[in-house]
Design an enzyme around this catalytic site. Structure first.
Site, mmCIF file in Angstrom:
data_model
loop_
_atom_site.group_PDB
_atom_site.id
_atom_site.type_symbol
_atom_site.label_atom_id
_atom_site.label_comp_id
_atom_site.label_asym_id
_atom_site.label_seq_id
_atom_site.Cartn_x
_atom_site.Cartn_y
_atom_site.Cartn_z
ATOM 1 N N HIS A 101 0.854 -1.201 0.000
ATOM 2 C CA HIS A 101 0.000 0.000 0.000
ATOM 3 C C HIS A 101 0.886 1.247 0.000
ATOM 4 C CE1 HIS A 101 -3.848 -1.992 0.682
ATOM 5 N NE2 HIS A 101 -3.268 -2.759 1.577
ATOM 6 N N HIS A 111 -0.883 -6.427 -5.554
ATOM 7 C CA HIS A 111 -0.937 -7.729 -4.890
ATOM 8 C C HIS A 111 -0.298 -8.767 -5.797
ATOM 9 C CE1 HIS A 111 -3.288 -11.618 -4.831
ATOM 10 N NE2 HIS A 111 -2.732 -11.635 -3.653
ATOM 11 N N VAL A 114 2.228 -16.333 -5.272
ATOM 12 C CA VAL A 114 2.516 -17.592 -5.966
ATOM 13 C C VAL A 114 2.533 -18.704 -4.929
ATOM 14 C CG1 VAL A 114 3.713 -16.777 -8.047
ATOM 15 C CG2 VAL A 114 4.991 -16.991 -5.908
ATOM 16 N N ARG A 115 2.065 -19.861 -5.322
ATOM 17 C CA ARG A 115 1.899 -20.929 -4.340
ATOM 18 C C ARG A 115 1.962 -22.310 -5.001
ATOM 19 N NH1 ARG A 115 -2.507 -18.020 -5.580
ATOM 20 N NH2 ARG A 115 -4.241 -19.147 -6.507
ATOM 21 N N HIS A 150 -0.067 -5.040 -17.712
ATOM 22 C CA HIS A 150 -0.604 -6.194 -18.440
ATOM 23 C C HIS A 150 0.400 -6.744 -19.453
ATOM 24 C CE1 HIS A 150 -4.766 -7.017 -17.162
ATOM 25 N NE2 HIS A 150 -4.756 -5.750 -16.737
ATOM 26 N N HIS A 180 -20.875 -7.363 -4.332
ATOM 27 C CA HIS A 180 -21.826 -6.511 -3.589
ATOM 28 C C HIS A 180 -21.746 -5.042 -4.018
ATOM 29 C CE1 HIS A 180 -18.086 -6.049 -1.347
ATOM 30 N NE2 HIS A 180 -18.587 -5.010 -0.728
ATOM 31 N N GLY A 264 -5.553 -19.993 10.559
ATOM 32 C CA GLY A 264 -4.310 -19.476 9.969
ATOM 33 C C GLY A 264 -3.695 -18.436 10.897
#
Lengths: 305, 305
Positions: A101, A111, A114-115, A150, A180, A264
């Site tokens: 931020h 943001h 990777v996982r 991009h 929402h 977590g």
């Protein structure tokens, strides 16, 4: 996939975290603080991690970048919706996740994540898949920044097939959407999950290419915008829009919501929260203003490259 | 329960909203703005409401008090977990809900909600139940305030049976709990749901008694604390603790979460959000400070009366 494979992924991720935090600290002038943590025995998820955080810096008001590696004896149902054969299998997951931020409202929030997840069903070979992506959330929109972000994502994916960028770009638009509000979170980027279609080596390479594209995708935008003069109006709008970031992460983001509800590590999960955010009722957006342009032109699903 | 009964509840709730907003505006010096809204035809939930909001007042930084009445052709599964015979029945729900965020960190944030739900199963009599409660969230704790708030709740429930206050007090402690922080939201109060055990007339009377106790429970605390001098330290802690309020409402509050995910009116649901909130990583709480006392003495399940 073997033990050496897992170690290679771990080693890549730890190095990635160092490279990114060093570069960001270099831009900011303030170092990250590293917090090594370990889950206590007996907690539902076992594991450890390194949370690196920079708060109240010159350029970044709050920047968190975490590495974590967790093991569980049973894959949770939310992870096996599309893979019933893995329900309840022991698993290991690791990843690097970051949200930065910036202080200046002309610099977008970013943001990246990777996982890798590896599960071993009772009878059968270990299964391994990758996920990741990055997305950009401007407060004031610039075509140049959106195109650059991009294009860098697209270039990173190009060696892995022409279909990847369009698929992952659309996936990102669909994921980072506030139902929402009927609003996109930002200008998108790329997002993929449950990816193993190229086999272990090439899938890992693709995840790595995405991760390595993060700094080239984001840093030039920071450099370009960080000295832009701004006043109370822009700051105010930034705080208001950060409220949307909070809403997305706490209401819709599966990782955050699941993480908080399932034990977590709260402070590591919530390093994605902004340092300061505001809410006001039906805030008016003046016609023809740059704020209106953000909604109309940038918080929309568009082909940027 | 008949049509006149429903009209009596509606009339009570509309009057309640007026009485509360008038009293709060009187304390603040700034009036509420009333926003009459109606869901467009074709939206999943039909209904209308009046959202009253006061922003950037002298005493209240953001105070929202809403009345709403919605109708649906099918009760959602989340509402019929304990009543399978009502699954899919047409229903009508109405209520008044409020959250007031004061400016002075010595004045606690407060929440109150009263509601009625009526459903008509395919074969059978209409079923009607009530819910409600109020709870107090201080930033700096005072025994006097906590005792007064709980005593007023207890007195309001006394005519309806000695069991009500202890039951609803415990229910409140269990509901307003941040599992991911292992923290209570505040000092609690009372909470009840799905209540019909006294029959329509007496159950409605009990809900009304709780609603009518709100101003006597809260206003004396506002009067007592609103002129307390404070500085940056207290303001800073208030903003940080407001982050917890955001976390509770977006992650755990069933009404908020369900409302946002199912097409409720976003701006009315999120009038509970604070005007400004902050997050920081593992914020240190000095030993022996009033901030530590809040955690140790007030954010704990205690018998206040």
């Amino acid at each position: 996939m073997s033990m050496p494979d897992l170690l290679a992924v771990r080693s890549f991720l730890l190095d990635l975290q160092q490279r990114i935090t060093s570069a960001i600290a270099g831009v900011d002038g303030q170092p990250f603080v590293a917090d090594h943590w370990q889950k206590a025995p007996g907690e539902p998820l076992q594991g450890s991690g390194i949370t690196q955080i920079l708060e109240q810096g010159q350029v970044f008001e709050r920047a968190g970048c975490g590495f974590s590696q967790v093991r569980g004896s049973k894959l949770p149902p939310s992870a096996t919706q599309h893979r019933p054969e893995l329900a309840g299998a022991p698993f290991e997951a690791m990843g690097v996740s970051l949200v930065f931020h910036p202080r200046n409202p002309y610099v977008p929030t970013v943001h990246m994540n990777v996982r890798m997840l590896a599960a071993t069903p009772a009878s059968g070979e270990p299964v391994c898949w990758f996920g990741g992506g990055m997305d950009l959330t401007p407060y004031y929109g610039f075509d140049d920044d959106a195109v650059h972000f991009h294009q860098t994502c697209k270039d990173a994916l190009a060696p892995f097939g022409d279909d990847k960028y369009p698929r992952f770009k659309q996936w990102c638009d669909e994921y980072f959407y506030l139902k929402h509000r009927d609003e996109q979170r930002g200008i998108g980027g790329i997002f993929f999950d449950d990816f193993q279609e190229l086999g272990f080596e090439r899938s890992f390479a693709m995840m790595s290419a995405v991760a390595n594209a993060f700094l080239p995708a984001y840093l030039p935008i920071v450099e370009r915008r960080k000295a832009t003069p701004y006043g109370e109006r822009e700051r105010d709008f930034q705080l208001y829009r950060r409220g949307r970031y909070v809403e997305f992460n706490l209401v819709w983001d599966r990782g955050t919501h699941f993480g908080l509800q399932s034990g977590g590590r709260t402070e590591s999960i919530l390093m994605s929260m902004p340092p300061l955010a505001s809410w006001s009722y039906q805030r008016p957006i003046p016609a023809g203003s740059p704020e209106e342009q953000l909604y109309k032109t940038f918080l929309a699903r568009r082909d940027w490259v």
